[in-house]
Design a protein around this motif. Structure first.
Motif, PDB file in Angstrom:
ATOM      1  N   PHE A  81       4.300   5.509   1.632  1.00  0.00           N
ATOM      2  CA  PHE A  81       3.369   6.316   0.947  1.00  0.00           C
ATOM      3  C   PHE A  81       3.409   7.776   0.847  1.00  0.00           C
ATOM      4  O   PHE A  81       2.797   8.475   0.638  1.00  0.00           O
ATOM      5  CB  PHE A  81       1.939   6.257   1.782  1.00  0.00           C
ATOM      6  CG  PHE A  81       1.313   4.768   2.026  1.00  0.00           C
ATOM      7  CD1 PHE A  81       0.843   4.130   1.005  1.00  0.00           C
ATOM      8  CD2 PHE A  81       1.857   3.824   2.919  1.00  0.00           C
ATOM      9  CE1 PHE A  81       0.091   2.980   0.844  1.00  0.00           C
ATOM     10  CE2 PHE A  81       1.002   2.579   3.022  1.00  0.00           C
ATOM     11  CZ  PHE A  81       0.452   2.305   1.680  1.00  0.00           C
ATOM     12  N   VAL A  82       4.824   8.054   0.966  1.00  0.00           N
ATOM     13  CA  VAL A  82       5.356   9.578   1.142  1.00  0.00           C
ATOM     14  C   VAL A  82       4.838  10.246  -0.221  1.00  0.00           C
ATOM     15  O   VAL A  82       4.152  11.290  -0.115  1.00  0.00           O
ATOM     16  CB  VAL A  82       6.823   9.627   1.408  1.00  0.00           C
ATOM     17  CG1 VAL A  82       7.058  10.813   1.026  1.00  0.00           C
ATOM     18  CG2 VAL A  82       7.069   9.145   2.783  1.00  0.00           C
ATOM     19  N   ASP A  83       5.003   9.711  -1.303  1.00  0.00           N
ATOM     20  CA  ASP A  83       5.226  10.064  -2.649  1.00  0.00           C
ATOM     21  C   ASP A  83       3.552   9.608  -3.343  1.00  0.00           C
ATOM     22  O   ASP A  83       3.607   9.519  -4.400  1.00  0.00           O
ATOM     23  CB  ASP A  83       6.237  10.021  -3.616  1.00  0.00           C
ATOM     24  CG  ASP A  83       7.380  10.893  -3.009  1.00  0.00           C
ATOM     25  OD1 ASP A  83       6.990  12.140  -2.446  1.00  0.00           O
ATOM     26  OD2 ASP A  83       8.427  10.509  -2.941  1.00  0.00           O
ATOM     27  N   THR A  84       2.783   9.039  -2.728  1.00  0.00           N
ATOM     28  CA  THR A  84       1.563   8.240  -3.125  1.00  0.00           C
ATOM     29  C   THR A  84       0.406   9.308  -3.370  1.00  0.00           C
ATOM     30  O   THR A  84       0.101  10.077  -2.640  1.00  0.00           O
ATOM     31  CB  THR A  84       1.246   7.357  -2.159  1.00  0.00           C
ATOM     32  OG1 THR A  84       2.253   6.425  -2.148  1.00  0.00           O
ATOM     33  CG2 THR A  84      -0.026   6.435  -2.626  1.00  0.00           C
ATOM     34  N   ASP A  85      -0.178   9.153  -4.768  1.00  0.00           N
ATOM     35  CA  ASP A  85      -1.684   9.921  -4.788  1.00  0.00           C
ATOM     36  C   ASP A  85      -2.423   9.257  -4.074  1.00  0.00           C
ATOM     37  O   ASP A  85      -3.095   7.904  -4.166  1.00  0.00           O
ATOM     38  CB  ASP A  85      -1.687   9.633  -6.269  1.00  0.00           C
ATOM     39  CG  ASP A  85      -3.155   9.992  -6.694  1.00  0.00           C
ATOM     40  OD1 ASP A  85      -3.969  10.457  -5.785  1.00  0.00           O
ATOM     41  OD2 ASP A  85      -3.391  10.306  -8.056  1.00  0.00           O
ATOM     42  N   MET A  86      -2.954   9.572  -2.784  1.00  0.00           N
ATOM     43  CA  MET A  86      -3.686   8.808  -1.879  1.00  0.00           C
ATOM     44  C   MET A  86      -5.177   8.702  -2.458  1.00  0.00           C
ATOM     45  O   MET A  86      -5.802   7.600  -1.978  1.00  0.00           O
ATOM     46  CB  MET A  86      -3.601   9.240  -0.414  1.00  0.00           C
ATOM     47  CG  MET A  86      -2.484   9.415   0.443  1.00  0.00           C
ATOM     48  SD  MET A  86      -1.757   7.753   0.363  1.00  0.00           S
ATOM     49  CE  MET A  86      -2.922   6.569   1.284  1.00  0.00           C
ATOM     50  N   THR A  87      -5.784   9.511  -3.245  1.00  0.00           N
ATOM     51  CA  THR A  87      -7.037   9.160  -3.647  1.00  0.00           C
ATOM     52  C   THR A  87      -6.963   8.254  -4.758  1.00  0.00           C
ATOM     53  O   THR A  87      -7.840   7.206  -4.375  1.00  0.00           O
ATOM     54  CB  THR A  87      -7.447  10.559  -4.817  1.00  0.00           C
ATOM     55  OG1 THR A  87      -7.318  11.787  -3.869  1.00  0.00           O
ATOM     56  CG2 THR A  87      -8.808  10.268  -5.384  1.00  0.00           C
ATOM     57  N   ALA A  88      -6.049   7.840  -5.414  1.00  0.00           N
ATOM     58  CA  ALA A  88      -5.832   6.658  -6.496  1.00  0.00           C
ATOM     59  C   ALA A  88      -5.426   5.471  -5.547  1.00  0.00           C
ATOM     60  O   ALA A  88      -6.004   4.310  -5.791  1.00  0.00           O
ATOM     61  CB  ALA A  88      -4.554   6.799  -7.373  1.00  0.00           C
ATOM     62  N   GLN A  89      -4.767   5.726  -4.247  1.00  0.00           N
ATOM     63  CA  GLN A  89      -4.459   4.505  -3.544  1.00  0.00           C
ATOM     64  C   GLN A  89      -5.769   4.101  -2.906  1.00  0.00           C
ATOM     65  O   GLN A  89      -5.958   2.744  -2.724  1.00  0.00           O
ATOM     66  CB  GLN A  89      -3.245   4.919  -2.519  1.00  0.00           C
ATOM     67  CG  GLN A  89      -2.901   3.893  -1.320  1.00  0.00           C
ATOM     68  CD  GLN A  89      -2.087   2.740  -2.207  1.00  0.00           C
ATOM     69  OE1 GLN A  89      -1.566   3.140  -3.319  1.00  0.00           O
ATOM     70  NE2 GLN A  89      -2.313   1.586  -1.827  1.00  0.00           N
ATOM     71  N   ARG A  90      -6.373   4.869  -2.433  1.00  0.00           N
ATOM     72  CA  ARG A  90      -7.869   4.301  -1.891  1.00  0.00           C
ATOM     73  C   ARG A  90      -8.580   3.712  -2.664  1.00  0.00           C
ATOM     74  O   ARG A  90      -9.168   2.885  -2.546  1.00  0.00           O
ATOM     75  CB  ARG A  90      -8.507   5.805  -1.291  1.00  0.00           C
ATOM     76  CG  ARG A  90      -7.803   6.370   0.227  1.00  0.00           C
ATOM     77  CD  ARG A  90      -8.753   7.431   0.815  1.00  0.00           C
ATOM     78  NE  ARG A  90      -8.904   8.427  -0.123  1.00  0.00           N
ATOM     79  CZ  ARG A  90      -7.888   9.526   0.033  1.00  0.00           C
ATOM     80  NH1 ARG A  90      -7.046   9.403   0.697  1.00  0.00           N
ATOM     81  NH2 ARG A  90      -8.306  10.670  -0.837  1.00  0.00           N
TER      82      ARG A  90
END
Length: 132
Positions: free
Chosen positions: A41-50
């Protein structure tokens, strides 16, 4: 009339999923379970991931309630060794993080609820895992 596992899970998820912090805390817990998972998840857009997580859990719940497995099979393809390379053993860590976060956010959560979650979504998780 007694609630089925899928009814219990549907109601439990409803009590949790409208709180964005539920998904934040899930990922904190899940990523904290393994350095390998954290690295994914290092380069992940966490808002989109959630948002994707919210939908993925709902697909597991809907499958438990009788919906076709089409979306779960697509998740399996995207998470397979030729996709995101999500190793099959990581799904247990994912499920453990989910159950722990449900305990935190569902005020009606019990051991029985935890069992209902595990039984209800296990077939859907297996569909995803089996695509590896």
């Amino acid at each position: 009339m007694e609630n089925t596992d899928s009814d219990i899970v549907f109601q439990s998820y409803g009590r949790c999923c409208n709180n964005e912090q539920f998904f934040v805390d899930f990922y904190d817990r899940f990523m904290g379970s393994s350095a390998e998972i954290r690295a994914l998840f290092v380069d992940t857009d966490m808002t989109a991931q959630r948002h994707l997580l919210r939908n993925g859990i709902m697909q597991l719940v809907l499958h438990a309630r009788g919906m076709p497995d089409t979306k779960l099979r697509a998740l399996g393809c995207s998470h397979s060794r030729t996709g995101f390379n999500i190793r099959p053993e990581w799904y247990l860590l994912w499920l453990d993080a989910l159950i722990a976060t449900l305990w935190q956010y569902d005020p009606h959560f019990t051991e029985d609820t935890a069992g209902a979650w595990r039984r209800a979504i296990a077939p859907g998780i297996e569909i995803i895992r089996s695509a590896y």
